[in-house]
Design a protein around this motif. Structure first.
Motif, mmCIF file in Angstrom:
data_model
loop_
_atom_site.group_PDB
_atom_site.id
_atom_site.type_symbol
_atom_site.label_atom_id
_atom_site.label_comp_id
_atom_site.label_asym_id
_atom_site.label_seq_id
_atom_site.Cartn_x
_atom_site.Cartn_y
_atom_site.Cartn_z
ATOM 1 N N ASN A 34 15.457 -4.943 94.353
ATOM 2 C CA ASN A 34 15.590 -3.506 94.112
ATOM 3 C C ASN A 34 14.953 -3.190 92.747
ATOM 4 O O ASN A 34 14.451 -4.078 92.069
ATOM 5 C CB ASN A 34 17.067 -3.078 94.189
ATOM 6 C CG ASN A 34 17.924 -3.832 93.182
ATOM 7 O OD1 ASN A 34 17.459 -4.189 92.103
ATOM 8 N ND2 ASN A 34 19.174 -4.078 93.530
ATOM 9 N N ARG A 35 15.008 -1.911 92.365
ATOM 10 C CA ARG A 35 14.291 -1.499 91.147
ATOM 11 C C ARG A 35 14.841 -2.176 89.886
ATOM 12 O O ARG A 35 14.084 -2.544 88.989
ATOM 13 C CB ARG A 35 14.350 0.013 90.997
ATOM 14 C CG ARG A 35 13.317 0.675 91.877
ATOM 15 C CD ARG A 35 13.343 2.163 91.757
ATOM 16 N NE ARG A 35 12.293 2.718 92.597
ATOM 17 C CZ ARG A 35 11.090 3.051 92.159
ATOM 18 N NH1 ARG A 35 10.776 2.917 90.899
ATOM 19 N NH2 ARG A 35 10.178 3.529 92.988
ATOM 20 N N GLU A 36 16.160 -2.358 89.854
ATOM 21 C CA GLU A 36 16.792 -2.995 88.698
ATOM 22 C C GLU A 36 16.267 -4.438 88.565
ATOM 23 O O GLU A 36 15.908 -4.899 87.479
ATOM 24 C CB GLU A 36 18.325 -2.978 88.928
ATOM 25 C CG GLU A 36 19.166 -3.525 87.799
ATOM 26 C CD GLU A 36 18.862 -2.858 86.469
ATOM 27 O OE1 GLU A 36 18.650 -1.630 86.441
ATOM 28 O OE2 GLU A 36 18.798 -3.598 85.448
ATOM 29 N N ALA B 181 6.011 -0.113 92.123
ATOM 30 C CA ALA B 181 7.009 -0.073 91.040
ATOM 31 C C ALA B 181 6.941 -1.358 90.212
ATOM 32 O O ALA B 181 6.981 -1.322 88.977
ATOM 33 C CB ALA B 181 8.393 0.102 91.638
ATOM 34 N N GLU C 4 6.034 0.744 98.158
ATOM 35 C CA GLU C 4 6.651 1.416 97.007
ATOM 36 C C GLU C 4 7.153 0.373 95.988
ATOM 37 O O GLU C 4 6.954 0.516 94.786
ATOM 38 C CB GLU C 4 7.820 2.210 97.570
ATOM 39 C CG GLU C 4 8.415 3.239 96.663
ATOM 40 C CD GLU C 4 9.710 3.747 97.301
ATOM 41 O OE1 GLU C 4 9.656 4.274 98.430
ATOM 42 O OE2 GLU C 4 10.777 3.571 96.677
ATOM 43 N N LEU C 5 7.774 -0.701 96.501
ATOM 44 C CA LEU C 5 8.281 -1.743 95.600
ATOM 45 C C LEU C 5 7.137 -2.425 94.853
ATOM 46 O O LEU C 5 7.265 -2.764 93.671
ATOM 47 C CB LEU C 5 9.071 -2.790 96.390
ATOM 48 C CG LEU C 5 10.454 -2.367 96.875
ATOM 49 C CD1 LEU C 5 10.996 -3.376 97.896
ATOM 50 C CD2 LEU C 5 11.423 -2.246 95.690
ATOM 51 N N ASP D 8 18.058 -1.721 99.553
ATOM 52 C CA ASP D 8 18.395 -1.515 98.143
ATOM 53 C C ASP D 8 19.703 -2.181 97.740
ATOM 54 O O ASP D 8 19.887 -2.551 96.583
ATOM 55 C CB ASP D 8 18.473 -0.004 97.863
ATOM 56 C CG ASP D 8 17.503 0.381 96.780
ATOM 57 O OD1 ASP D 8 16.830 -0.520 96.241
ATOM 58 O OD2 ASP D 8 17.419 1.581 96.469
ATOM 59 N N SER E 161 13.553 -5.565 89.756
ATOM 60 C CA SER E 161 12.128 -5.507 89.442
ATOM 61 C C SER E 161 11.939 -5.401 87.919
ATOM 62 O O SER E 161 11.063 -6.049 87.320
ATOM 63 C CB SER E 161 11.564 -4.319 90.215
ATOM 64 O OG SER E 161 10.412 -3.830 89.700
ATOM 65 N N ARG E 162 12.816 -4.610 87.262
ATOM 66 C CA ARG E 162 12.754 -4.485 85.785
ATOM 67 C C ARG E 162 13.093 -5.815 85.121
ATOM 68 O O ARG E 162 12.427 -6.248 84.185
ATOM 69 C CB ARG E 162 13.720 -3.393 85.304
ATOM 70 C CG ARG E 162 13.036 -2.030 85.161
ATOM 71 C CD ARG E 162 13.923 -1.057 84.391
ATOM 72 N NE ARG E 162 15.162 -0.784 85.106
ATOM 73 C CZ ARG E 162 15.280 0.119 86.080
ATOM 74 N NH1 ARG E 162 14.233 0.823 86.459
ATOM 75 N NH2 ARG E 162 16.440 0.316 86.687
ATOM 76 N N THR F 288 6.194 -1.626 86.232
ATOM 77 C CA THR F 288 7.170 -2.172 85.263
ATOM 78 C C THR F 288 6.575 -3.391 84.553
ATOM 79 O O THR F 288 6.785 -3.575 83.353
ATOM 80 C CB THR F 288 8.518 -2.581 85.921
ATOM 81 O OG1 THR F 288 8.266 -3.249 87.130
ATOM 82 C CG2 THR F 288 9.425 -1.411 86.174
#
Ligand SMILES: Cc1ncc(COP(=O)(O)O)c(C=O)c1O
Length: 409
Positions: A382-384, A325, A321-322, A39, A386-387, A329
Motif C-alpha cells: 500500500n502507499r504507506e 506512486a 497507480e502503485l 489496500d 511504498s513510502r 516516492t
C-alpha cells in the motif's frame, strides 16, 4: 531410512520466507510472495469467482476422477484466451493440451516430457529468472543454459545480449520466455524483439516454451499476449503454459494449462496427446478440478466473463497507480535519481538496483522482505509501505556513499 535424512540448507527463496516468518516486528513488509493484495493487505477473491463457485455448487457436480489431462473444456477456453479464437493451431486441431495443477506443474511436466524424448536438449532461461523455474528443469535432468535478458545497472532490457546468446541454441533446445510481465524484472520484449526471437528460433531449430502467468496484469488482457500470438504464428512448434492463479486469483485451487503446438504437417497429434497424458499421470496421476471448473464457468458465461474482465482491469489499474506512486516516492526520497523504470515495467514485479547484502540490510533495518535479486512485488504494497520502501532505499544508497567516503578518508 528417513531417520538418516540430513537437513539440507534452504534455497534462497525458502530461506527468505523463514526469516520473514521469524521476524516478530509488527509492521514487517512482505514484498516476496507473488500475489495481488488490496489496500488492507488482503488477497481478494474476485466476485466473478465467487459467483462461478455458487453456480457450480448449485449444479451439484460430480467429484469422481476426471482424467490425467484434466478439464479439456477449460483447456479450449484458455487456449483461445491466450492465442485468440481464430488462431490456426486451434482451428486445424494442431494443439494438444493438458489442464495441470497450475503452471508450476506444467513446467515440470514439460521438462519431463522433453527430457524423455530428447535427453540432449538444454533449456535456455533468462538472467535473472524466477528461481523455481530452474528447479523444474533441473529435477527432470535437463541442462540449464542462460541468456542475458536484463541489464540491472541500466534497469533495461539487454536486447543485443539476449539475441547474441540465443544464436548459440541448438536444434531441439527449449527456449523459455515469459509471455508478459517478466518474473522477476517486469521488463517485457517489444514486438520487434518477439519477431527477432522467432527468426532465431526458426534458424536454430530451438523450440520456444512460453510461460504466461500474468495475462491482464500489464497492458491489458489482449495486449499482454500480442507477442505470444505473433511467435505462435511464426514458428513451427511451440510449448505454452498458462497460469490461472493470478489472472483469476485462484492461487490455491491450482489451475493451469500445458499446450503443445504442432507444425502444420504433423500427423501425430494423437501420439503426442497420449505421451502428454502418460507423462502427467506418472507425475501426479490426476488433475484437480475445482480451479479449472471455476475458470471455465467464467469464460463460458458471458456476464461472468464481462465481470471478470472488469475486475482484472481494476487490478491492472491499481498496479499502474502503485507503480507511479512508488516511482515518485523513490524519486522524492532520492533526489536526482531516475526511477522511471518502475513505471515503465509491467505486472507485479520490478527489481531494485541493490546487492544481495543490501537486500539483507533492508530486512534487518526496515523489516522489508523481497525475493532475490531484490525483486519487489509492487502489487502487494500500500502507499504507506511504498513510502517505507522508498526511504529504506534512500538509506541504503546513503550508506553506500558513506562507506565510499570512509574508504577515501
Ligand atoms: C512466471 C511464472 N510461471 C509460473 C508460475 C507458477 O504459477 P502457478 O501458481 O500456476 O503454478 C509463476 C508463479 O509465481 C510464475 O511467476
Amino acid at each position: 531410512m528417513l531417520s538418516k535424512l540430513i537437513d539440507q540448507p534452504n534455497d534462497s527463496i525458502e530461506a527468505m520466507f523463514v526469516r520473514l516468518a521469524n521476524d516478530t516486528h509488527a509492521d514487517k513488509i512482505d514484498l516476496g510472495i507473488g500475489v495481488f493484495k488490496d489496500d488492507s493487505g488482503n488477497v481478494p477473491v474476485m466476485q466473478a469467482v465467487r459467483r462461478a463457485e455458487g453456480r457450480l455448487f448449485e449444479r451439484n457436480l460430480s467429484k469422481t476422477y476426471r482424467s490425467p489431462l484434466g478439464n479439456l473444456d477449460y483447456c479450449r477456453r484458455v487456449e483461445a484466451l491466450v492465442l485468440g479464437e481464430d488462431h490456426a493451431a486451434l482451428s486445424d486441431g494442431r494443439i494438444v493440451s493438458a489442464q495441470t495443477p497450475g503452471a508450476g506443474a506444467a513446467l515440470r511436466a514439460a521438462a519431463e516430457l522433453v527430457h524423455g524424448l530428447s535427453p540432449d536438449s538444454a533449456v535456455w532461461v533468462s538472467t535473472p529468472v524466477w528461481g523455481h523455474q530452474i528447479e523444474f528443469f533441473e529435477q527432470a535432468g535437463m541442462e540449464i543454459r542462460s541468456y542475458r535478458y536484463y541489464d540491472s545497472q541500466r534497469a533495461s532490457l539487454d536486447a543485443a545480449g539476449m539475441l547474441e546468446d540465443l544464436r548459440s541454441m541448438r536444434a531441439g533446445d527449449l527456449l523459455l520466455l515469459h509471455g508478459c510481465c517478466h518474473n522477476p524484472t517486469g521488463e517485457d520484449l517489444t514486438l520487434d524483439l518477439w519477431r527477432a526471437v522467432g527468426e532465431i528460433v526458426v534458424e536454430t531449430g530451438a523450440i520456444p516454451f512460453v510461460d504466461v502467468a500474468y495475462q491482464g496484469f500489464g497492458r491489458g488482457i489482449e495486449a499482454d499476449v500480442t507477442g505470444v500470438r505473433l511467435l505462435a504464428s511464426s514458428v513451427p512448434e511451440m510449448l505454452l503454459t498458462v497460469s490461472s492463479s493470478k489472472s483469476f486469483g485462484v492461487y490455491r485451487d491450482r489451475a493451469g494449462l500445458l499446450s503443445i503446438l504442432l507444425p502444420p504437417e504433423a500427423r501425430n497429434a494423437e501420439a503426442v496427446r497420449r505421451k502428454l497424458r502418460d507423462t502427467v499421470r506418472q507425475l501426479y496421476f490426476m488433475a484437480p478440478e475445482q480451479g479449472a471448473a471455476i475458470v471455465h464457468e467464467i469464460l463460458s458465461t458471458p456476464e461472468l466473463k464481462a465481470l471478470w474482465r472488469a475486475e482484472l482491469d481494476a487490478v491492472r489499474a491499481r498496479i499502474v497507480e502503485l507503480r507511479a506512486a512508488l516511482r515518485s516516492t523513490i524519486e522524492r526520497a532520492n533526489p536526482g535519481l531516475d526511477a522511471g523504470f518502475i513505471e515503465r515495467q509491467q505486472g507485479m514485479f520490478s527489481c531494485l538496483p541493490i546487492s544481495a547484502d543490501e537486500q539483507l540490510l533492508m530486512e534487518n533495518e526496515f523489516h522489508i522482505y523481497m525475493l532475490p535479486p531484490a525483486r519487489v512485488n509492487v502489487a502487494a504494497m500500500n502507499r504507506e509501505q511504498s513510502r517505507t520502501l522508498a526511504e529504506a532505499f534512500a538509506w541504503i544508497r546513503a550508506q553506500r556513499g558513506a562507506s565510499r567516503s570512509e574508504a577515501v578518508a
